[in-house]
Design a protein around this motif. Structure first.
Motif, mmCIF file in Angstrom:
data_model
loop_
_atom_site.group_PDB
_atom_site.id
_atom_site.type_symbol
_atom_site.label_atom_id
_atom_site.label_comp_id
_atom_site.label_asym_id
_atom_site.label_seq_id
_atom_site.Cartn_x
_atom_site.Cartn_y
_atom_site.Cartn_z
ATOM 1 N N ARG A 1 -5.115 44.552 16.344
ATOM 2 C CA ARG A 1 -5.681 44.741 16.560
ATOM 3 C C ARG A 1 -7.201 43.812 15.973
ATOM 4 N NH1 ARG A 1 -8.930 47.045 11.351
ATOM 5 N NH2 ARG A 1 -8.697 44.659 11.664
ATOM 6 N N ALA A 2 -7.774 43.450 15.919
ATOM 7 C CA ALA A 2 -8.864 42.351 15.748
ATOM 8 C C ALA A 2 -10.290 42.784 15.460
ATOM 9 C CB ALA A 2 -8.820 41.001 16.046
ATOM 10 N N ILE A 3 -11.491 42.943 14.442
ATOM 11 C CA ILE A 3 -12.910 43.692 14.309
ATOM 12 C C ILE A 3 -13.982 42.764 14.519
ATOM 13 C CG2 ILE A 3 -14.433 44.916 13.562
ATOM 14 C CD1 ILE A 3 -11.855 46.662 12.147
ATOM 15 N N PHE A 4 -13.949 41.796 13.718
ATOM 16 C CA PHE A 4 -14.523 40.089 14.068
ATOM 17 C C PHE A 4 -13.825 39.447 15.083
ATOM 18 C CE2 PHE A 4 -14.652 41.193 8.877
ATOM 19 C CZ PHE A 4 -16.890 41.839 9.460
ATOM 20 N N GLY A 5 -12.448 39.346 15.221
ATOM 21 C CA GLY A 5 -12.596 38.643 15.826
ATOM 22 C C GLY A 5 -11.772 37.803 15.831
ATOM 23 N N SER A 6 -13.127 36.658 14.685
ATOM 24 C CA SER A 6 -12.716 35.405 13.998
ATOM 25 C C SER A 6 -14.107 35.573 13.314
ATOM 26 C CB SER A 6 -12.321 34.202 14.447
ATOM 27 O OG SER A 6 -13.376 33.334 14.896
ATOM 28 N N LEU A 7 -13.903 35.332 11.441
ATOM 29 C CA LEU A 7 -15.026 35.175 10.845
ATOM 30 C C LEU A 7 -16.016 34.301 11.176
ATOM 31 C CD1 LEU A 7 -13.326 36.252 6.977
ATOM 32 C CD2 LEU A 7 -14.191 37.618 8.423
ATOM 33 N N GLU A 8 -15.079 33.341 11.796
ATOM 34 C CA GLU A 8 -16.036 31.818 12.016
ATOM 35 C C GLU A 8 -17.089 31.989 13.444
ATOM 36 O OE1 GLU A 8 -13.201 30.250 9.074
ATOM 37 O OE2 GLU A 8 -12.900 31.717 11.311
ATOM 38 N N ARG A 9 -16.236 32.885 14.254
ATOM 39 C CA ARG A 9 -17.074 33.548 15.495
ATOM 40 C C ARG A 9 -17.894 34.252 15.329
ATOM 41 N NH1 ARG A 9 -17.351 36.444 20.254
ATOM 42 N NH2 ARG A 9 -17.428 35.228 21.717
ATOM 43 N N PHE A 10 -17.795 35.117 14.663
ATOM 44 C CA PHE A 10 -18.454 36.053 13.628
ATOM 45 C C PHE A 10 -19.297 35.963 12.997
ATOM 46 C CE2 PHE A 10 -20.261 40.425 11.545
ATOM 47 C CZ PHE A 10 -20.553 40.756 12.647
ATOM 48 N N PHE A 11 -19.303 34.959 12.270
ATOM 49 C CA PHE A 11 -20.656 34.563 11.291
ATOM 50 C C PHE A 11 -21.589 34.001 12.409
ATOM 51 C CE2 PHE A 11 -22.635 32.064 8.236
ATOM 52 C CZ PHE A 11 -22.384 32.007 6.923
ATOM 53 N N GLY A 12 -20.993 33.138 13.508
ATOM 54 C CA GLY A 12 -22.126 32.658 13.973
ATOM 55 C C GLY A 12 -22.678 33.293 14.831
ATOM 56 N N ILE A 13 -21.785 34.477 15.440
ATOM 57 C CA ILE A 13 -23.201 35.460 15.995
ATOM 58 C C ILE A 13 -23.751 36.486 15.413
ATOM 59 C CG2 ILE A 13 -22.504 38.166 17.685
ATOM 60 C CD1 ILE A 13 -19.555 36.672 18.007
ATOM 61 N N MET A 14 -23.198 36.140 14.212
ATOM 62 C CA MET A 14 -23.981 37.390 13.944
ATOM 63 C C MET A 14 -25.422 36.289 12.981
ATOM 64 S SD MET A 14 -23.158 38.714 9.746
ATOM 65 C CE MET A 14 -23.208 36.541 8.937
ATOM 66 N N THR A 15 -25.381 35.331 13.018
ATOM 67 C CA THR A 15 -26.292 34.479 12.316
ATOM 68 C C THR A 15 -27.792 34.561 13.179
ATOM 69 O OG1 THR A 15 -24.884 33.432 10.860
ATOM 70 C CG2 THR A 15 -27.083 32.111 11.829
ATOM 71 N N GLU A 16 -27.088 34.739 14.250
ATOM 72 C CA GLU A 16 -27.771 34.040 15.726
ATOM 73 C C GLU A 16 -28.242 35.458 16.031
ATOM 74 O OE1 GLU A 16 -26.574 32.561 19.861
ATOM 75 O OE2 GLU A 16 -26.014 30.680 17.971
ATOM 76 N N ASN A 17 -28.010 36.912 15.912
ATOM 77 C CA ASN A 17 -28.104 38.116 15.400
ATOM 78 C C ASN A 17 -29.537 38.532 14.823
ATOM 79 O OD1 ASN A 17 -28.256 41.479 16.597
ATOM 80 N ND2 ASN A 17 -27.497 41.717 14.385
ATOM 81 N N TYR A 18 -29.341 37.754 13.638
ATOM 82 C CA TYR A 18 -29.982 38.238 12.593
ATOM 83 C C TYR A 18 -30.982 36.557 12.551
ATOM 84 C CZ TYR A 18 -27.949 41.478 10.189
ATOM 85 O OH TYR A 18 -27.098 43.131 9.850
ATOM 86 N N ALA A 19 -31.358 35.694 13.660
ATOM 87 C CA ALA A 19 -31.777 34.436 13.212
ATOM 88 C C ALA A 19 -31.752 33.699 11.841
ATOM 89 C CB ALA A 19 -33.442 35.060 14.438
#
Length: 591
Positions: free
Chosen positions: A456-474
């Motif tokens: 199991r992976a929750i973020f999937g990868s830190l890099e990809r999650f960081f990108g998604i999170m950055t776009e979510n918060y703009a």
């Protein structure tokens, strides 16, 4: 709540519009050869092999021709043909790509005609005639390069992207959301906010974390570790390379070699950069004989892996060649599956909600036709996933036969602030690796049994999650996560000593603070801080220095007024402890 897929009418519109576009292209550019033209999440595309490089002016001409075709109300008719007839039609048109496509199609072979002038191999579905397409509800958006069948060794094609909707209002909303997505693009924000970079000199797909981004990554990792320890996990650290024989035993060399970097020779042995962490966790389990009393065993690792991604698919932090997976593996008894899956779902929700992701789409993938393992074990595992989802109260969709050959799985997509869905968490049962590595535990009756393994992976990868999170918060990160939480803005040189003392106290209290030493006028100091999306700006003038206060401007809450240092320190500490979005002080607070 789960999201629904696009409507069947909309899929028909988009698929039909792709055919209309291909017909228009071949009318305007007779030497262009068509390949494939599917619908996409927001529209459609077609790949063309053309000696002419399509330009923006060409897109306008193609759109104009498409409108003419739409207005002619040409019928789209399905025709079933023999393989010989399809091949004859293709050869008559001198379309070599269609011959390759035909070779991969099983009977029956169908094609769709567009009037009597154009046709393509296609399974449909389509609208009845082009008059059902709204000429004011589509747009051709861009041209991009694409390799035939996605292989960089094949011919490079030109891909024309379009979008199509049922109404002009839907198109306008799509264009608004597209503009908003561009504003939130993590690649631009990563540069503007000095978070990360990808340096060509070092190589494609390799991420350089700058101090501000590295600080945020550490905060994310600290949260991840804290919640994993609380959930009963232990941490592992495993090597970045291993003897190639390990990857032969795991099966990666047979089934995953195209995504692995080549081996390296060390002391007459071949070593391989790891594309996965799981074989290392398996070896750790196998290092000693386990008892059923020890299970479940929960091990987690922020493990950096390396995968060969083709040049055309790398994209910012979303697709890279070196990335850190938030991997975890649970080794458990068959009867523990449901409880362990439910605990993973709870932990997933806890972690994702900390970053304001609270709306999910859940998919359950079941046993494919080609698979390993006994029926009884598959049934037990699948029912364990279903029961856990039901106990969690999450709605889900079933992808019949969509599981891996080695076990069923749950995939979770998260919805961001502008309604986009991102594949994120995965929970995968595995009957393969325990068998390949002969994993065992001593059962209550003294017999040797195979454990159930859960990836199991929750973020999937830190890099990809960081990108998604950055776009979510703009890029407008909550206070607890911001790399720089408070920036002090001294108005004159005379108040700088006070600002320096205040900075020391803030940092001693664990607040990520700085001073703007540029000497600019106050207006520019504020604009610069706002451009860097600093959550709180502290203006210090003679009045503030004399009273021992600081005038605060919050991005989220506006003007907070002059605040005593003790109040600011308490609010910042509370916001960090609660992982809050802001300081929690009322607007226009006074001393």
């Amino acid at each position: 709540m789960p999201k629904t897929s696009e409507s069947e009418p909309l899929l028909r519109i988009r698929h039909s519009m792709s055919h209309v576009m291909a017909m228009a292209v071949q009318k305007l550019f007779p030497k262009a050869q068509v390949t494939i033209g599917p619908w996409t999440e927001n529209g459609f595309y077609y790949d063309f092999d053309s000696p002419d490089a399509f330009t923006e002016a060409d897109l306008k001409a193609i759109k104009k021709e498409m409108i003419k075709i739409i207005n002619r109300k040409l019928p789209l008719e399905r025709i079933e043909v023999s393989r010989a007839e399809a091949e004859s039609r293709i050869r008559a048109q001198n379309e070599p790509y269609k011959l390759e496509i035909l070779a991969g199609i099983t009977e029956p072979i169908t094609l769709y005609t567009l009037g009597e002038e154009w046709w393509d191999l296609c399974a449909g579905p389509h609208v009845a005639h082009t008059g059902e397409l709204n000429a004011k509800a589509f747009e051709l958006e861009s041209v991009a390069g694409a390799y035939w069948r996605g292989d960089e060794h094949n011919a490079q094609l030109q891909r024309i992207y379009g979008t199509a909707w049922e109404t002009p209002e839907q198109l306008a909303e799509h264009q608004r959301r597209k503009a908003e997505a561009l504003r939130r693009d993590h690649r631009r924000l990563g540069t503007d906010l000095e978070l990360f970079s990808i340096e060509d000199e070092a190589g494609a797909g390799l991420v350089f974390w700058h101090p501000r981004g590295a600080r945020m990554r550490l905060l994310i990792e600290d949260l991840w570790r804290e919640l994993h320890f609380a959930a009963g996990y232990e941490l592992l650290y495993t090597p970045h390379v291993a003897d190639i024989s390990l990857w032969k035993t795991s099966g990666h060399l047979d089934f995953y070699s195209e995504s692995m970097f080549g081996p390296m020779q060390v002391d007459e042995r071949q070593y391989q950069l790891k594309p996965m962490n799981c074989p290392f966790h398996v070896l750790t389990y196998a290092s000693t004989l386990r008892s059923y009393r020890e299970l479940p065993i929960r091990w987690a690792e922020l493990g950096t892996v390396y995968r060969y991604e083709r040049p055309g698919v790398m994209h910012g932090l979303m697709r890279v060649r070196g990335f850190t997976q938030d991997d975890a593996h649970v080794f458990c008894l068959p009867e523990q599956i449901t409880d362990e899956i439910l605990a993973i779902l709870d932990l997933t929700e806890q972690i994702l909600s900390a970053f304001d992701f609270r709306s999910y789409e859940i998919n359950l993938s079941t046993r494919p036709e080609k698979s390993i393992g006994e029926d009884a074990v598959w049934e037990l595992a699948t029912q364990g996933l279903i029961e856990a989802l039901n106990r969690k109260g999450w709605a889900y969709k079933v992808d019949e036969g969509g599981g891996a050959f080695y076990g069923p799985k749950i995939d979770l997509k998260i919805e961001d602030a502008i309604g986009r869905m991102w594949q994120c968490s995965t929970i995968q049962l595995d009957f393969n690796l325990p068998e390949r590595f002969a994993l065992e535990y001593v059962a209550a009756d003294g017999s040797r049994q195979r454990p159930i393994m859960i990836h199991r992976a929750i973020f999937g990868s830190l890099e990809r999650f960081f990108g998604i999170m950055t776009e979510n918060y703009a890029g407008d990160f909550p206070f607890w996560l911001a790399p720089e939480q408070i920036r002090l803005l001294p108005v004159t040189d005379e108040v700088r000593p006070f600002a320096e003392r205040l900075l020391e106290q803030l940092r001693a209290a664990g607040v990520r603070a700085s001073i703007d030493h540029s000497g600019d006028r106050l207006g520019k100091l504020i604009r610069t801080g706002e451009q860097m999306k600093i959550p709180v700006l502290g203006v210090i003038g003679a009045k503030e220095a004399e009273s021992g206060q600081v005038s605060l401007r919050s991005r989220r809450d506006g003007d907070l007024g002059a605040v005593p240092l003790a109040t600011l320190l308490a609010a910042a500490g509370r916001a960090n402890g609660e992982r809050a979005a802001g300081l929690g002080l009322p607007a226009a607070a006074t001393a």
